[in-house]
Design a protein around this motif. Structure first.
Motif, PDB file in Angstrom:
ATOM      1  N   GLN B  14      17.418  13.810  -1.722  1.00 50.15           N
ATOM      2  CA  GLN B  14      17.257  15.054  -2.466  1.00 50.15           C
ATOM      3  C   GLN B  14      16.663  16.117  -1.539  1.00 50.15           C
ATOM      4  OE1 GLN B  14      18.089  15.686  -5.712  1.00 50.15           O
ATOM      5  NE2 GLN B  14      19.032  13.648  -5.767  1.00 50.15           N
ATOM      6  N   MET B  15      17.068  17.339  -1.753  1.00 47.52           N
ATOM      7  CA  MET B  15      16.530  18.460  -1.002  1.00 47.52           C
ATOM      8  C   MET B  15      15.009  18.460  -1.071  1.00 47.52           C
ATOM      9  SD  MET B  15      17.685  22.421  -1.466  1.00 47.52           S
ATOM     10  CE  MET B  15      17.208  22.421  -3.184  1.00 47.52           C
ATOM     11  N   GLY B  16      14.376  18.666   0.061  1.00 50.20           N
ATOM     12  CA  GLY B  16      12.919  18.682   0.122  1.00 50.20           C
ATOM     13  C   GLY B  16      12.295  17.343   0.480  1.00 50.20           C
ATOM     14  N   GLN B  17      13.076  16.298   0.430  1.00 53.93           N
ATOM     15  CA  GLN B  17      12.557  14.977   0.782  1.00 53.93           C
ATOM     16  C   GLN B  17      12.576  14.771   2.296  1.00 53.93           C
ATOM     17  OE1 GLN B  17      11.350  12.528  -1.533  1.00 53.93           O
ATOM     18  NE2 GLN B  17      11.351  14.450  -2.685  1.00 53.93           N
ATOM     19  N   LYS B  83      17.039  20.165   3.923  1.00 54.38           N
ATOM     20  CA  LYS B  83      17.746  21.269   3.289  1.00 54.38           C
ATOM     21  C   LYS B  83      19.206  20.851   3.100  1.00 54.38           C
ATOM     22  CE  LYS B  83      15.098  24.658   6.015  1.00 54.38           C
ATOM     23  NZ  LYS B  83      14.668  23.742   7.078  1.00 54.38           N
ATOM     24  N   LEU B  84      19.893  21.569   2.227  1.00 63.00           N
ATOM     25  CA  LEU B  84      21.302  21.269   2.000  1.00 63.00           C
ATOM     26  C   LEU B  84      22.090  21.316   3.306  1.00 63.00           C
ATOM     27  CD1 LEU B  84      21.978  23.320  -1.272  1.00 63.00           C
ATOM     28  CD2 LEU B  84      21.544  20.856  -1.065  1.00 63.00           C
ATOM     29  N   GLU B  85      21.759  22.291   4.138  1.00 63.02           N
ATOM     30  CA  GLU B  85      22.501  22.478   5.391  1.00 63.02           C
ATOM     31  C   GLU B  85      22.194  21.425   6.455  1.00 63.02           C
ATOM     32  OE1 GLU B  85      20.583  24.721   3.827  1.00 63.02           O
ATOM     33  OE2 GLU B  85      19.366  25.886   5.252  1.00 63.02           O
ATOM     34  N   ASP B  86      21.271  20.515   6.157  1.00 60.02           N
ATOM     35  CA  ASP B  86      21.024  19.407   7.075  1.00 60.02           C
ATOM     36  C   ASP B  86      22.055  18.291   6.898  1.00 60.02           C
ATOM     37  OD1 ASP B  86      17.447  19.749   6.623  1.00 60.02           O
ATOM     38  OD2 ASP B  86      18.746  20.593   8.190  1.00 60.02           O
ATOM     39  N   SER B  87      22.888  18.404   5.885  1.00 58.73           N
ATOM     40  CA  SER B  87      23.935  17.406   5.663  1.00 58.73           C
ATOM     41  C   SER B  87      24.885  17.402   6.856  1.00 58.73           C
ATOM     42  CB  SER B  87      24.715  17.718   4.379  1.00 58.73           C
ATOM     43  OG  SER B  87      23.878  17.620   3.250  1.00 58.73           O
ATOM     44  N   ALA B  88      25.007  16.239   7.489  1.00 57.54           N
ATOM     45  CA  ALA B  88      25.811  16.136   8.711  1.00 57.54           C
ATOM     46  C   ALA B  88      25.800  14.680   9.155  1.00 57.54           C
ATOM     47  CB  ALA B  88      25.232  17.008   9.829  1.00 57.54           C
ATOM     48  N   MET B  89      26.603  14.399  10.185  1.00 52.44           N
ATOM     49  CA  MET B  89      26.488  13.131  10.907  1.00 52.44           C
ATOM     50  C   MET B  89      25.469  13.343  12.022  1.00 52.44           C
ATOM     51  SD  MET B  89      28.357  10.440  10.082  1.00 52.44           S
ATOM     52  CE  MET B  89      28.821   9.536  11.565  1.00 52.44           C
ATOM     53  N   TYR B  90      24.550  12.420  12.155  1.00 51.10           N
ATOM     54  CA  TYR B  90      23.555  12.496  13.207  1.00 51.10           C
ATOM     55  C   TYR B  90      23.806  11.352  14.192  1.00 51.10           C
ATOM     56  CZ  TYR B  90      21.088  16.047  10.594  1.00 51.10           C
ATOM     57  OH  TYR B  90      20.767  17.219   9.953  1.00 51.10           O
ATOM     58  N   PHE B  91      23.968  11.727  15.445  1.00 45.31           N
ATOM     59  CA  PHE B  91      24.253  10.746  16.488  1.00 45.31           C
ATOM     60  C   PHE B  91      23.081  10.642  17.456  1.00 45.31           C
ATOM     61  CE2 PHE B  91      28.535   9.936  15.371  1.00 45.31           C
ATOM     62  CZ  PHE B  91      29.128  11.124  15.014  1.00 45.31           C
ATOM     63  N   CYS B  92      22.744   9.429  17.773  1.00 42.45           N
ATOM     64  CA  CYS B  92      21.793   9.139  18.827  1.00 42.45           C
ATOM     65  C   CYS B  92      22.583   8.795  20.084  1.00 42.45           C
ATOM     66  CB  CYS B  92      20.930   7.948  18.401  1.00 42.45           C
ATOM     67  SG  CYS B  92      19.813   7.309  19.642  1.00 42.45           S
ATOM     68  N   ALA B  93      22.059   9.156  21.232  1.00 43.15           N
ATOM     69  CA  ALA B  93      22.702   8.821  22.500  1.00 43.15           C
ATOM     70  C   ALA B  93      21.624   8.450  23.511  1.00 43.15           C
ATOM     71  CB  ALA B  93      23.539   9.985  23.026  1.00 43.15           C
ATOM     72  N   THR B 108      24.640   8.316  11.736  1.00 49.05           N
ATOM     73  CA  THR B 108      24.153   8.207  10.361  1.00 49.05           C
ATOM     74  C   THR B 108      24.680   9.412   9.601  1.00 49.05           C
ATOM     75  OG1 THR B 108      22.112   7.019  10.883  1.00 49.05           O
ATOM     76  CG2 THR B 108      22.136   8.303   8.851  1.00 49.05           C
ATOM     77  N   ARG B 109      25.371   9.138   8.516  1.00 50.12           N
ATOM     78  CA  ARG B 109      25.859  10.246   7.695  1.00 50.12           C
ATOM     79  C   ARG B 109      24.785  10.603   6.681  1.00 50.12           C
ATOM     80  NH1 ARG B 109      30.563  12.587   7.017  1.00 50.12           N
ATOM     81  NH2 ARG B 109      31.689  10.966   8.142  1.00 50.12           N
ATOM     82  N   LEU B 110      24.224  11.793   6.797  1.00 52.91           N
ATOM     83  CA  LEU B 110      23.173  12.267   5.904  1.00 52.91           C
ATOM     84  C   LEU B 110      23.754  13.261   4.917  1.00 52.91           C
ATOM     85  CD1 LEU B 110      20.149  12.482   5.112  1.00 52.91           C
ATOM     86  CD2 LEU B 110      19.978  14.360   6.761  1.00 52.91           C
ATOM     87  N   LEU B 111      23.492  13.010   3.652  1.00 53.37           N
ATOM     88  CA  LEU B 111      23.931  13.916   2.589  1.00 53.37           C
ATOM     89  C   LEU B 111      22.702  14.364   1.817  1.00 53.37           C
ATOM     90  CD1 LEU B 111      26.141  15.301   0.950  1.00 53.37           C
ATOM     91  CD2 LEU B 111      26.350  13.206  -0.403  1.00 53.37           C
ATOM     92  N   VAL B 112      22.472  15.657   1.795  1.00 53.27           N
ATOM     93  CA  VAL B 112      21.326  16.230   1.088  1.00 53.27           C
ATOM     94  C   VAL B 112      21.837  16.896  -0.185  1.00 53.27           C
ATOM     95  CG1 VAL B 112      19.355  17.800   1.219  1.00 53.27           C
ATOM     96  CG2 VAL B 112      20.148  16.608   3.278  1.00 53.27           C
ATOM     97  N   LEU B 113      21.316  16.445  -1.310  1.00 57.12           N
ATOM     98  CA  LEU B 113      21.773  16.976  -2.606  1.00 57.12           C
ATOM     99  C   LEU B 113      20.776  17.967  -3.200  1.00 57.12           C
ATOM    100  CD1 LEU B 113      23.086  13.645  -4.148  1.00 57.12           C
ATOM    101  CD2 LEU B 113      24.396  15.394  -2.914  1.00 57.12           C
TER     102      LEU B 113
END
Lengths: 117, 113
Positions: B14-17, B83-93, B108-113
């Motif tokens: 959830q947004m804000g978490q 935030k909602l706009e943080d929804s994305a795939m996050y890659f570590c390298a 990691t696919r992050l979805l912020v609702l």
């Protein structure tokens, strides 16, 4: 500003054909480039790299050509297979100021390669 | 063949978490990175980490983001208040000290609702 970009967003080929994916860069001081392959839902996978002291480098079924005069590089895939279907990115590592090793990668937009059986 | 691993593969919040994304880099590597990829866009650099400190960060990596290497194997990315706009795939390298190629995890696919 400095950038690494792709000429075409999509490329469709028949299985067995050769594929050529192009990439342009703007910084004439760039001296190291990497090609990555990204399959759907996965992370970028290293394919091949080339340094500016080379014009050509070959791997297994892949060849990268670097033309420093026109600031262009290409990835050639021989005998393209359905498993080659993916997004292909060229990427350029950037120096860390004052450091001795390359740092962050700057990616181009990517070319979607679709291989038809 | 050694590889970078990431957990979880998917995260819905959830947004804000706060969320913590985890990565286990290749064991002999010394340089660590986080990137993100918004759906349909190119991969963007967030932060690089070496010798237990941030060596470079992008404009995206604001005060809501932090990274940590809590032990000899894990490398984490924390987003304090999503935030909602943080929804994305996050890659570590990660990469070894003298080897220039970065190797990426599966994301990691992050979805912020």
């Amino acid at each position: 500003g400095e950038s690494v970009g792709l000429h075409l967003p999509t490329l469709s080929v028949q299985e067995g054909d050769n594929s050529i994916i192009n990439c342009a860069y703007s910084n004439s001081a760039s001296d190291y480039f990497i090609w990555y392959k990204q399959e759907s839902g996965k992370g970028p996978q290293f394919i091949i790299d080339i340094r500016s002291n080379m014009d050509k480098r070959q791997g297994q079924r892949v060849t990268v050509l670097l033309n420093k005069t026109v600031k262009h590089l290409s990835l050639q895939i021989a005998a393209t297979q359905p498993g080659d279907s993916a997004v292909y990115f060229c990427a350029e590592p950037r120096f860390i100021p004052g450091g001795t090793s390359y740092g962050k990668l700057t990616f181009g937009q990517g070319t979607i390669l679709t291989v038809h059986p | 063949e050694p590889e970078v691993t990431q957990t979880p593969s998917h995260q819905v919040t959830q947004m804000g978490q706060e969320v913590i994304l985890r990565c286990v880099p290749i064991s002999n590597h010394l340089y660590f990175y986080w990137y993100r990829q918004i759906l349909g866009q190119k991969v963007e650099f967030l932060v690089s980490f070496y010798n237990n400190e941030i060596s470079e960060k992008s404009e995206i990596f604001d005060d809501q983001f932090s990274v940590e290497r809590p032990d000899g194997s894990n490398f984490t990315l924390k987003i304090r208040s999503t935030k909602l706009e943080d929804s994305a795939m996050y890659f570590c390298a990660s990469k070894a000290g003298l080897q220039e190629t970065q190797y990426f995890g599966p994301g990691t696919r992050l979805l912020v609702l």
